[in-house]
Scaffold this active site. Sequence first.
Site, PDB file in Angstrom:
ATOM      1  N   LYS A 190       0.847  -1.192   0.000  1.00 50.88           N
ATOM      2  CA  LYS A 190       0.000   0.000   0.000  1.00 50.88           C
ATOM      3  C   LYS A 190       0.883   1.243   0.000  1.00 50.88           C
ATOM      4  CE  LYS A 190      -1.828   2.881   2.773  1.00 50.88           C
ATOM      5  NZ  LYS A 190      -1.785   4.112   1.973  1.00 50.88           N
ATOM      6  N   GLY A 243       7.049   4.419   8.263  1.00 48.66           N
ATOM      7  CA  GLY A 243       6.211   5.603   8.441  1.00 48.66           C
ATOM      8  C   GLY A 243       6.383   6.158   9.841  1.00 48.66           C
ATOM      9  N   SER A 244       5.400   6.920  10.290  1.00 52.05           N
ATOM     10  CA  SER A 244       5.528   7.598  11.583  1.00 52.05           C
ATOM     11  C   SER A 244       5.272   6.645  12.746  1.00 52.05           C
ATOM     12  CB  SER A 244       4.527   8.747  11.650  1.00 52.05           C
ATOM     13  OG  SER A 244       3.214   8.213  11.660  1.00 52.05           O
ATOM     14  N   GLY A 248       2.668   3.556  13.328  1.00 51.37           N
ATOM     15  CA  GLY A 248       3.293   2.301  13.740  1.00 51.37           C
ATOM     16  C   GLY A 248       2.593   1.708  14.959  1.00 51.37           C
ATOM     17  N   GLU A 265       9.855   0.520  10.634  1.00 50.60           N
ATOM     18  CA  GLU A 265      10.846   1.557  10.331  1.00 50.60           C
ATOM     19  C   GLU A 265      10.163   2.890  10.598  1.00 50.60           C
ATOM     20  OE1 GLU A 265      14.010   1.273   9.171  1.00 50.60           O
ATOM     21  OE2 GLU A 265      13.978  -0.904   9.162  1.00 50.60           O
ATOM     22  N   CYS A 299      13.733  10.300   7.289  1.00 50.15           N
ATOM     23  CA  CYS A 299      13.502   9.739   8.622  1.00 50.15           C
ATOM     24  C   CYS A 299      14.698   9.955   9.547  1.00 50.15           C
ATOM     25  CB  CYS A 299      13.186   8.268   8.511  1.00 50.15           C
ATOM     26  SG  CYS A 299      14.328   7.388   7.439  1.00 50.15           S
ATOM     27  N   GLU A 400       9.590  15.231  15.994  1.00 51.20           N
ATOM     28  CA  GLU A 400       9.984  15.121  14.590  1.00 51.20           C
ATOM     29  C   GLU A 400       9.168  16.126  13.773  1.00 51.20           C
ATOM     30  OE1 GLU A 400       8.843  11.560  12.312  1.00 51.20           O
ATOM     31  OE2 GLU A 400      10.863  11.537  11.474  1.00 51.20           O
TER      32      GLU A 400
HETATM   33  P1  NAP Z   1       2.496   7.951   8.075  1.00 47.70           P
HETATM   34  O1  NAP Z   1       1.511   9.037   8.172  1.00 47.70           O
HETATM   35  O2  NAP Z   1       2.728   7.108   9.255  1.00 47.70           O
HETATM   36  O3  NAP Z   1       2.058   7.071   6.826  1.00 47.70           O
HETATM   37  C1  NAP Z   1       2.813   5.980   6.373  1.00 47.70           C
HETATM   38  C2  NAP Z   1       1.909   4.989   5.675  1.00 47.70           C
HETATM   39  O4  NAP Z   1       0.988   4.425   6.621  1.00 47.70           O
HETATM   40  C3  NAP Z   1       1.044   5.601   4.579  1.00 47.70           C
HETATM   41  O5  NAP Z   1       0.931   4.688   3.520  1.00 47.70           O
HETATM   42  C4  NAP Z   1      -0.266   5.789   5.286  1.00 47.70           C
HETATM   43  O6  NAP Z   1      -1.379   5.892   4.451  1.00 47.70           O
HETATM   44  C5  NAP Z   1      -0.328   4.543   6.126  1.00 47.70           C
HETATM   45  N1  NAP Z   1      -1.287   4.591   7.231  1.00 47.70           N
HETATM   46  C6  NAP Z   1      -1.807   5.684   7.840  1.00 47.70           C
HETATM   47  N2  NAP Z   1      -2.661   5.307   8.822  1.00 47.70           N
HETATM   48  C7  NAP Z   1      -2.681   3.960   8.835  1.00 47.70           C
HETATM   49  C8  NAP Z   1      -3.354   2.982   9.615  1.00 47.70           C
HETATM   50  N3  NAP Z   1      -4.200   3.320  10.588  1.00 47.70           N
HETATM   51  N4  NAP Z   1      -3.120   1.681   9.355  1.00 47.70           N
HETATM   52  C9  NAP Z   1      -2.258   1.310   8.390  1.00 47.70           C
HETATM   53  N5  NAP Z   1      -1.607   2.191   7.608  1.00 47.70           N
HETATM   54  C10 NAP Z   1      -1.803   3.501   7.825  1.00 47.70           C
HETATM   55  O7  NAP Z   1       3.899   8.530   7.657  1.00 47.70           O
HETATM   56  P2  NAP Z   1       4.203   9.551   6.492  1.00 47.70           P
HETATM   57  O8  NAP Z   1       3.731  10.902   6.905  1.00 47.70           O
HETATM   58  O9  NAP Z   1       3.741   8.999   5.200  1.00 47.70           O
HETATM   59  O10 NAP Z   1       5.790   9.495   6.458  1.00 47.70           O
HETATM   60  C11 NAP Z   1       6.578  10.204   7.335  1.00 47.70           C
HETATM   61  C12 NAP Z   1       7.048   9.360   8.500  1.00 47.70           C
HETATM   62  O11 NAP Z   1       7.702   8.186   8.041  1.00 47.70           O
HETATM   63  C13 NAP Z   1       8.058  10.057   9.373  1.00 47.70           C
HETATM   64  O12 NAP Z   1       7.786   9.833  10.725  1.00 47.70           O
HETATM   65  C14 NAP Z   1       9.371   9.418   8.975  1.00 47.70           C
HETATM   66  O13 NAP Z   1      10.389   9.512   9.933  1.00 47.70           O
HETATM   67  C15 NAP Z   1       8.951   8.020   8.724  1.00 47.70           C
HETATM   68  N6  NAP Z   1       9.918   7.311   7.873  1.00 47.70           N
HETATM   69  C16 NAP Z   1      10.713   6.340   8.427  1.00 47.70           C
HETATM   70  C17 NAP Z   1      11.673   5.673   7.655  1.00 47.70           C
HETATM   71  C18 NAP Z   1      12.574   4.622   8.232  1.00 47.70           C
HETATM   72  O14 NAP Z   1      13.182   3.888   7.456  1.00 47.70           O
HETATM   73  N7  NAP Z   1      12.703   4.485   9.531  1.00 47.70           N
HETATM   74  C19 NAP Z   1      11.799   6.003   6.299  1.00 47.70           C
HETATM   75  C20 NAP Z   1      10.988   6.984   5.777  1.00 47.70           C
HETATM   76  C21 NAP Z   1      10.048   7.623   6.574  1.00 47.70           C
HETATM   77  P3  NAP Z   1      -1.851   7.365   3.960  1.00 47.70           P
HETATM   78  O15 NAP Z   1      -0.866   7.729   2.927  1.00 47.70           O
HETATM   79  O16 NAP Z   1      -3.197   7.220   3.433  1.00 47.70           O
HETATM   80  O17 NAP Z   1      -1.785   8.261   5.155  1.00 47.70           O
END
Ligand code: NAP
Length: 497
Positions: A190, A243-244, A248, A265, A299, A400
């Site tokens: 997804k 993701g965030s 998570g 991650e 990230c 963050e």
């Molecule tokens: P996010 O809001 O957590 O979204 C990540 C993914 O999760 C998206 O596909 C999102 O869908 C989906 N999602 C949202 N709510 C969900 C739920 N209830 N159940 C399952 N999936 C759900 O993060 P983001 O804003 O896209 O990305 C930024 C974050 O990612 C930052 O915190 C960053 O540090 C982290 N990140 C970490 C790494 C690493 O390797 N550690 C790498 C890159 C980014 P939608 O798009 O529809 O919201």
Amino acid sequence: MTTHPKFNANPAFLDGSMKKMLIDGRWVEAKTGRTFETFNPATGELLARVAEGDAEDVDLAVAAARRAFEGPWRNVKPNQRQNLILKLADLVSEHYEELCVLDTLDMGMPIGRSIQNRERVVGSIRYYAAQAMNIHGETIESSLDGEFFTAALKEPIGVVGAIIPWNSPLFATVKKISVALAAGCTLVLKPAEEAPLTPLRVGELCLEAGIPPGVVNIVSGFGETAGARLSAHPDVDKIAFTGSHFTGQKIIRASAVNVKKLSMELGGKSPNIIFADANLDKAVPGAAMATFNNAGQICCAGTRMYVERAIYDEFVARVAEYGSKMRVGNGLDPDTQMGPLVSTEQLARVTDYLKIGQQEGAEAVTGGQRLTEGAFGKGNFVPPTVFRNVTDNMRIAREEIFGPVISAIPFDTVDEVVQRANDTPFGLGGGVWTRDVGKAHKVARRIRSGTVWVNAYNVMDPSVPFGGYKMSGFGREGGVHHVDEYLQTKALILNTD
Ligand code: NAP
Ligand code: MG
């Protein structure tokens, strides 16, 4: 002087048609018929309408992935999987420029930079191709009475749900797909709603590479619906999430339904420590780009910049000067060094933090406000920002931001800076800049995070594990550890009497 290639801003993929999802080797609309829109964050223009997958579509994709896993895919040998992954690598390489353009259009990443990462992206796929033929368990000398052959076998975990963010769509997509294939799993991916285009185009390349139907499924849609269903689905064996930490935590709760294996991650608030004896000519651009790369939407961004007091004023001024000279603009211009933030929501979030920082008493030495003049007004542009007079307890030093915002904090001693660097719920990245090898080694060992760079930042090697301590998650991407996250261990105890 380097000459820049010109990029085709109208890839054939964006032909005005509605973008469908990939389920069981076919391109399909959502069962509800609903679609959502994805925009160019530099201009606000509509790029495409995309199928809005929901629970029912996830169920179909998971069923297809299960059929493929239990059926033909099970009999595809490691060398055949390796060849399929290598074919995908070739196709990604061949279409690399187009894929970079799609990333830039959909989420703003400067193409002048991403175009240089071909080897990193394609090399990472090839790394996993090699891992497909590097999976082995072990035999164990048995102490049981009688004659026994005992072994620990490695088997693919099964159907994987991969959920990715928008900040690096191409890299995140190819990594999640190629590691799953290397391990012999099938997957349902997804993409993030803000940047679904590159993942869907990679789906086309997967079919072109000859990856069988149902092995790779891509369900575009929203997190609260499609993502939530995938995480709670009783027939998904593992969730690989990037993701965030907020999301998570939701996924960890949802996955309890059938006790899925997880890898997380998550985000960070990484310390970047600059000692007075560092090579400042290298540390200045290094510390600036540790955060300004990809407009701070990385990230492991080194956003807490701890600077030894003796050089604090000079160093902060130089990083601010570096930031103020960066060319901010549309990422499609090859000269652009920093593009827009991905969405109006992300813009609102980052500008809120800019206000919070100033209310808390920090001083923006450069940046500090959204750019609105001329063409900037149509996009989500925030300039490189450096805050000084930051203290550890300020929100801009703890949370963050995921934008181009550095919090510069002075320190006096090694013990003190290590303690303060570790005083965070996160533990993803970290940097140490010094000419003293002994000090570098000691500090690097004491920082509680999954990666520490010394006299470098944000450099990645596919053979090296990457992941988080603490609330930055668990599990490792990259290296042999990564494939293991997609494997089960089975004990075989065979009585040979
Ligand atoms: P996010 O809001 O957590 O979204 C990540 C993914 O999760 C998206 O596909 C999102 O869908 C989906 N999602 C949202 N709510 C969900 C739920 N209830 N159940 C399952 N999936 C759900 O993060 P983001 O804003 O896209 O990305 C930024 C974050 O990612 C930052 O915190 C960053 O540090 C982290 N990140 C970490 C790494 C690493 O390797 N550690 C790498 C890159 C980014 P939608 O798009 O529809 O919201
Ligand atoms: Mg978009």
